[in-house]
Design an enzyme around this catalytic site. Sequence first.
Site, PDB file in Angstrom:
ATOM      1  N   GLY A  73       0.816  -1.209   0.000  1.00 53.25           N
ATOM      2  CA  GLY A  73       0.000   0.000   0.000  1.00 53.25           C
ATOM      3  C   GLY A  73       0.850   1.260   0.000  1.00 53.25           C
ATOM      4  O   GLY A  73       0.591   2.215  -0.747  1.00 53.25           O
ATOM      5  N   HIS A 101      19.727  -0.378 -10.231  1.00 48.27           N
ATOM      6  CA  HIS A 101      19.066  -0.369 -11.542  1.00 48.27           C
ATOM      7  C   HIS A 101      17.915   0.617 -11.660  1.00 48.27           C
ATOM      8  O   HIS A 101      17.598   1.058 -12.766  1.00 48.27           O
ATOM      9  CB  HIS A 101      18.530  -1.758 -11.878  1.00 48.27           C
ATOM     10  CG  HIS A 101      19.616  -2.751 -12.142  1.00 48.27           C
ATOM     11  ND1 HIS A 101      19.346  -4.081 -12.362  1.00 48.27           N
ATOM     12  CD2 HIS A 101      20.962  -2.630 -12.212  1.00 48.27           C
ATOM     13  CE1 HIS A 101      20.483  -4.734 -12.562  1.00 48.27           C
ATOM     14  NE2 HIS A 101      21.477  -3.868 -12.461  1.00 48.27           N
TER      15      HIS A 101
END
Length: 146
Positions: A73, A101
């Site tokens: 959430g 990344h």
Amino acid sequence: MDIKTVGLACDHAGYEIKEFIKQYLEEKGISYKDYGTNSTSSCDYPDHAHALANAIERGDVYPGIGVCGSGEGMSMTLNKHQGIRAGLAWSPEIAHLTRLHNDANVLVLPGRFVDKETTRKILDEFFSTDFEGGRHSRRIAKIRIQ
């Protein structure tokens, strides 16, 4: 990673881990700003996630850390903001990759699924990993909705 002041946010399910993170940051001499919640009383994670995201987008804090029960959430809410790249990590390896990344500017933790020792390892990895750039820069540039 160049740390400014770390922004923190959680809901009731993430409160215990957030308080542990504050201790960790104090041990490391890293300043932080807490956007709540401040107890285990039931609350709504979006209220605190939006406050954290807005502070990052304004440049008040960098990076951010969000914690809720599953981490999902908090992650979903944070990532609604254009300037946020929130990465959910439940292991040091994931924390490493979300920085390396994805240039995550918010680390999200699943408070009900990580213990304090794992949290410490995740934080160590997140804070010590720099963005690799290169081909990843091109990919990150494609995330923002125009």
